[in-house]
Structures are given as C-alpha cells and as structure tokens.
Design a protein around this motif. Structure first.
Motif: not given
Length: 521
Positions: A23-25, A207-214
C-alpha cells in the motif's frame, strides 16, 4: 485448514506487514514513478506474500499476489508505466488481500478483479467504499515488542521478587534500618517495572498516519480534486488504547478536509491558489501529551453560517453570541446537530459529526481546538495524553473529599492571602505575574457544600490550570501531594457532565475521582 491453525497467527502478522508495504510503496511509486526502489519493494513484498499464501493453501491470496507481481515485473522491465486507472486496480487488489488475510473464510470474485486488470478503464474507484483505516482493521490484540524490552521486564520482575523475599525475611526477624532500605529498593524496582510495562504498550503513531495517505488519495480521486497530504511526526509513540480511540476522529477530520474544506481545482484557480490543495497532518510532543494538527489550505469555516445555524437550532442565544470570539464560534461546530454542510455526501456524511469527534477525544482525556480563517484554511488541534494507564497527579482536598488533578493540566500552584482575591463584575480574580486570572471555587463547580465559610480563611490554595492558552485558578481546600496514579475507567453513563470519567485507588485503599480541570473552569 486445521493443519495450518498453529501457524495462522504468525502468517497474519507477517502478511499484514507485506500488505502495508504494498500500500505505502504503491503510493510512493505513483508520486515518484522514476524511483526504481519503490517498484522493487512492491515486487518483493508481492513475491514473498505469494509464497507464504501458497504454503498455507490460500489460493486467492496467491493469485492476487501473482497478478500484482506480474504488473510490477512489467514496470521493472519498462514495458509499461503506472496510470491512475491501473493504480486504482492495484489498490483494489491490495484491499482484497487485506480482507482475505484478516478472514480466512472470505471469498472474493477473482474473475472480476482479473478482468479489471485487463481492462482498467471499466473500474470506477469510489472513495467511500475503500476504507483501509477502519478501526476494526487497525485494532489488533497483539503488539510486537523488541526483545531487549522484554528482557528488561523479565530481569526487573526477578529483582523485584528477590527484594520482596529479602523484605519478608528482615521483617520476620526484626525491625531495622535495613528493612527500610530494602523497602525503598523494592519501591524503585516497582517504578522501573511500571515504566517498562508502559513502554511495551506504546505504538508508533506512524502506524496510523501512514495509512491515511491511501484514504486521502481515494477520496480526492472520487471527488475529482487534487490533494497532497503532508505527514510529520515520525518517532512519536502513543499508548495502544489512545491510538485506537483517536483513529476514527482523525479519519473523519481528514475526510471533511478533503470533501468540505478544500475547494475544487477551478475554485482554487479563481482564488489565486495552487491547483493542488494541501493537508498537513502533524504530531509533536508537549510535555507528557501529544498535539496532533490537521491543517488544510482550503476555504475555511464560514463563521456567519455557523452563527446562523446555532441560532436556528437554539444552541446559543444572540446575547451570548455577541460576546464570543471567532475561535469560540468555530468550536460551536462540535455541538450536536450543528452542521453547515449544504449536502450530505457518501464521503463525510456517515452520521459522525464533529460532536462525536470531540466526545471521543474527551473520553481519552484530550481536547479539541479549532482555528480558521475564511479563504485561507482551517487548523484542528487534538491534545491527547500519551498513556491512559498511569499519570502523574496532584492529590487535593475539596469539601473533605480527595480528588486527583492530572499534572499535565496544571501550570503551577500557589497559596495567597484571601484578601488578594478581588471581585470584578461579580467574578473572583487574582493578579498573577501582572496578569489578571479568574478563579473558581472547586466545591461550587462540583456542586458540593463547602465544609465551612471559605470567606473566613486567611489563606487559600489555588491550582493554576491552562485552558486554550488562558490561565484560570481553581480554589481547593488543601494541596496534599504529587504522586503517580493508576487510572481506573468509570462507566461513561455514570457522569453525564463528563467532569470526570476516571478514578484511582489511593495507598490507604480509598477511591479518589480524577478531575479534568479544564471542564471545571
């Protein structure tokens, strides 16, 4: 399936890490298509997860990973490049993977997904359907712990048991200074083990912040807006319970910022703004608390519309409204039933208003502050405790009852002569460092009967607290002592005023309520 049951927990933990990598990459690759490393990371994660799924017999996971792996192999060779349409399909595959990993009984329409891969234009992304940050998916009964932290915990437990046995032996033999020394040593060890235990409960806020980008990417795509999310706050850790509690409020605020806060591309052009709207998500430590800022450069909150709606709903009177600052008016959007949105959308209109957001934040001992400037944007600041289990507190006496005030809410304490308290327009004030500070009698604020005529006291004890950058004084009968307290949650229904939601057990076995000073002043 039963043969794999003993390996499933390990599979789920490792598989979810690979899903988050994908997801992040993929997000990074969309932003930086020339960076080969992003392609390599996604390819390796898909390949590894494919092998893990094959071993466990999870055929649908294996097939999706094989498909994603094939797409990125073409990217590696330079045969094709990423497009928004193809990105939507790969994200759909990642959502399927997350569902399949979390629920081994789940089945998806694999043929439909493979058809979308061949014909990306047939798929229409809907930002309201994909929600990779839902609290159900984020919450986990397990937390990975560094071995050195666990080793420290085990060693401390061993030392604590030895010290206790020593104390038992000394006490049985005779009372002496040696017993006091061992007791002090035991107290130190208990404090150390307490610290280590709390440390294990901490989870990186990334852990939470990185998922908001999606989520921001999906919502902005579905609305046809160009939005950039900037995230800051690496290295900050929060208690797992606090992190779970603030996830939904943050999710709602970000959705609102994209949906209602930021203008369309055409509107931004006419206003002389960059076509791409910016949302900043920042976290920083302030003492034993964490401040989280959600900042957008959008249209801002229409304060006149807020006033009109507040009067229409009879939330506030015209007289009170006339004495309110812009900041206080903006915070009225946290009142139940007050929404200035002209339409309810699938993106942010899910029955969760700012009133629910503020309630959830208050439930973990935090508060929300809103500042806005029309045409320039809005900033929402959440101030929350790092931990919900143990806090530093000041024990005070109010009307012959013991209460605890969190040290994080206290600026200072002082004892002044009663005659220093002046009345101005019917309200009590003191002068502190050339500033006029309003004071409130705690017994009156709590609705308690004063144990005696307080006006006859020659001196009074005052706790100075900070609320939204302003100082207030809280008059108490006596200041007892500072100590760490273990928080015991109360039933939220037991106190409709939310003056307190927690309690603690004092060393003498009695229960003391934990007050939130900002709610009293």
């Amino acid at each position: 399936m039963s043969e794999n049951s003993k390996y499933r927990e390990m599979f789920v933990q490792e598989a979810l890490e690979h899903v988050e990598n994908l997801n992040s990459y993929l997000l990074k690759y969309e932003e930086e298509p020339n960076v080969k490393e992003h392609v390599d990371v996604v390819f390796r994660s898909a390949h590894t997860l494919k092998g893990m799924a094959a071993t466990m017999g999870y055929d649908q996971i294996r097939e999706i990973c094989k498909t994603i792996e094939g797409i990125f192999e073409e990217f590696r060779r330079g045969d094709t490049t990423i497009t928004p349409e193809l990105g939507n399909i790969i994200f759909l595959g990642i959502d399927h993977l997350r569902q399949l990993v979390n629920d081994e009984t789940k089945k998806i329409d694999l043929d439909e997904f493979l058809n979308y891969v061949k014909n990306p234009n047939e798929f229409k992304a809907n930002g309201s359907e994909t929600d990779p940050t839902s609290s159900q998916q984020i919450k986990s009964p397990t937390v990975r712990v560094k071995m050195q932290d666990l080793d420290s915990l085990v060693n401390l437990v061993g030392e604590m048991m030895i010290a206790k046995m020593q104390l038992d032996q000394v006490v049985q033999t005779h009372n002496s200074d040696e017993g006091v020394e061992v007791l002090m040593n035991l107290g130190r060890l208990i404090t150390d083990i307490q610290y280590q235990t709390m440390k294990i409960r901490l989870v990186p806020i990334d852990q939470i912040f990185n998922r908001f980008s999606r989520m921001v990417r999906d919502v902005s795509t579905s609305l046809g807006k160009e939005v950039k999310l900037e995230v800051e706050g690496s290295g900050i850790e929060l208690d797992r319970t606090v992190l779970d509690a603030i996830t939904d409020p943050l999710l709602h605020m970000l959705r609102n910022a994209v949906d209602h806060g930021l203008e369309t591309t055409d509107q931004r052009k006419k206003s002389g703004k960059p076509e791409t709207g910016t949302i900043q998500l920042k976290a920083s430590r302030v003492g034993d608390r964490v401040e989280i800022h959600v900042i957008d450069d959008g249209r801002g909150i229409d304060l006149e519309a807020v006033k009109t709606k507040a009067l229409e709903k009879k939330i506030i009177s015209q007289e009170d409204l006339a004495h309110m600052s812009d900041e206080q008016i903006a915070e009225l959007i946290g009142m139940p039933g007050l929404s200035t949105a002209k339409t309810v959308t699938d993106i942010s209109g899910r029955g969760v208003g700012m009133d629910v957001v503020m309630t959830q934040v208050r439930n973990v001992g935090g508060h929300v502050k809103i500042t806005t400037e029309k045409g320039q944007g809005t900033t929402i600041t959440l101030t929350i405790p790092m931990s919900l289990a143990i806090i530093g507190g000041l024990l005070v006496s109010i009307s012959d009852q013991k209460y605890v005030l969190p040290l994080s809410s206290i600026a200072t304490t002082l004892t002044v002569d009663n005659k220093e308290i002046k009345r101005v327009h019917g309200k009590e004030m003191i002068t502190l460092r050339d500033n006029v500070v309003p004071v409130i009698r705690a017994s009156k604020a709590l609705g308690l009967n004063a144990k005696h005529d307080e006006s006859s006291d020659t001196q009074v004890n005052i706790v100075i607290v900070d609320k939204d950058g302003k100082s207030y004084g809280l008059i108490v009968d006596s200041l007892e002592k500072e100590q760490e307290v273990v928080i015991k949650r109360l039933d939220s229904m037991s106190n409709s005023l939310a003056t307190f939601s927690d309690a603690t057990i004092l060393p003498d076995g009695k229960v003391a309520l934990i007050l939130e000073p900002s709610l009293l002043v």
